[in-house]
Design a protein around this motif. Structure first.
Motif, PDB file in Angstrom:
ATOM      1  N   SER A   9       0.807  -1.215   0.000  1.00 33.55           N
ATOM      2  CA  SER A   9       0.000   0.000   0.000  1.00 33.55           C
ATOM      3  C   SER A   9       0.842   1.268   0.000  1.00 33.55           C
ATOM      4  CB  SER A   9      -0.935   0.012   1.219  1.00 33.55           C
ATOM      5  OG  SER A   9      -1.751  -1.143   1.243  1.00 33.55           O
TER       6      SER A   9
ATOM      7  N   ASN B 102      -2.879  -0.243  -4.154  1.00 33.19           N
ATOM      8  CA  ASN B 102      -3.518  -1.283  -3.350  1.00 33.19           C
ATOM      9  C   ASN B 102      -4.846  -0.847  -2.739  1.00 33.19           C
ATOM     10  OD1 ASN B 102      -2.908  -4.013  -2.796  1.00 33.19           O
ATOM     11  ND2 ASN B 102      -2.502  -3.539  -0.653  1.00 33.19           N
TER      12      ASN B 102
ATOM     13  N   TRP C 112      -5.484   2.099  -1.588  1.00 31.06           N
ATOM     14  CA  TRP C 112      -5.258   3.142  -0.592  1.00 31.06           C
ATOM     15  C   TRP C 112      -4.651   4.359  -1.293  1.00 31.06           C
ATOM     16  CZ3 TRP C 112      -6.374   2.890   4.660  1.00 31.06           C
ATOM     17  CH2 TRP C 112      -6.760   1.624   5.151  1.00 31.06           C
TER      18      TRP C 112
ATOM     19  N   THR D 299      -1.958   7.107  -1.136  1.00 26.93           N
ATOM     20  CA  THR D 299      -0.707   7.427  -0.456  1.00 26.93           C
ATOM     21  C   THR D 299      -0.603   8.941  -0.312  1.00 26.93           C
ATOM     22  OG1 THR D 299       0.507   7.415  -2.563  1.00 26.93           O
ATOM     23  CG2 THR D 299       0.430   5.357  -1.318  1.00 26.93           C
TER      24      THR D 299
END
Length: 267
Positions: free
Chosen positions: A158, A183, A185, A187
């Motif tokens: 992630s 993933n 998510w 960042t």
């Protein structure tokens, strides 16, 4: 979903996780003909979700470009159901919710169509404390209460080795430049930290900073689905909260060290 859905031919699970399927259009909540508008309409009117998914066009080669897509997540949910042989809710209950110490039940919306499909692309409902437990699971590298739920490698996917076209500032004009993606998510840029977040429309925010081991779950009711200015303010504010809490922890640790010195009679 049956094979032969043209826009999703050749799309891998990795592409779906990174929102790089190359299928569908830019999500627009104001255009009634957009993919997300037709998808939402099908949910509430009993239309076929699969028919909507089959109708989306391909705009790029799979893996080549980012496009935030609720439909990608819906397809990912169908893949999980097909692979596990259970419903999305049953899978989540057995492998996640029952193992993280959740205080309350959670639930997915179901479509109104015959067969009632779980809305994997959104509509997950949980209390804010239980949602924060998901963040805690990620902050602790996939374990909670001493029990491993998912692998550390899965969690690190992630934020580690984010692909160049998924890094902050590279997602395109439709997305704030302080976000990258990996993933499923978002960042978050800043200071070489491994911060990432889960976002929802109207300002919902699950903010995870593993370096500080701080998780913040924020519920909101913005007047519009998305607002890049409010989002930027939110990220700045959450970063400030993390730095403040880190400072308090550092002060407490230093103070404890002082009081533990032999012969120190300070009050």
């Amino acid at each position: 979903m049956q094979e032969g859905t043209a826009a999703y031919d050749g799309v891998s699970v990795e592409h779906l996780l990174d929102m790089t399927s190359g299928a569908g259009t830019v999500e627009s909540w104001t255009d009634p003909e957009s993919d997300i508008a037709r998808f939402t309409d099908a949910i509430f009117t009993g239309g076929s979700l699969e028919a909507v998914v089959r109708s989306v066009a391909r705009f790029a080669r799979p893996g080549a470009a980012f496009n935030y897509s609720t439909i990608d997540t819906q397809v990912l949910g169908w893949v999980l159901e097909a692979a596990s042989g259970t419903s999305l809710a049953e899978f989540a209950s057995r492998w996640l919710w029952s193992r993280i110490g959740a205080d309350h039940d959670a639930y997915y919306w179901l479509s109104r169509e015959s067969g009632r499909s779980a809305i994997g692309g959104g509509s997950f409902n949980a209390t804010v404390r239980d949602l924060a437990r998901i963040g805690q699971l990620m902050s602790h590298g996939g374990a909670i209460g001493g029990q491993r739920i998912v692998s550390r490698a899965w969690v690190e996917r992630s934020w580690r080795d984010v692909k160049p076209h998924l890094m902050a500032g590279a997602l395109g004009q439709q997305q704030p430049d302080h976000y990258g993606y990996a993933n499923h998510w978002w960042t978050v840029t800043g200071g070489g930290r491994h911060t990432f977040a889960a976002l929802g429309i109207y300002g919902q925010h699950l903010y995870v900073d593993p370096d500080a081991d701080i998780v913040i779950a924020k519920c909101s009711a913005w007047p519009v689905e998305e607002d890049p200015h409010l989002d930027r303010e939110t990220v700045v504010a959450l970063n400030a909260v993390v730095r403040h809490l880190e400072g308090m922890d550092a002060f407490a640790a230093a103070r404890s060290t002082e009081l533990d010195r032999p012969g120190d009679a300070s009050p």
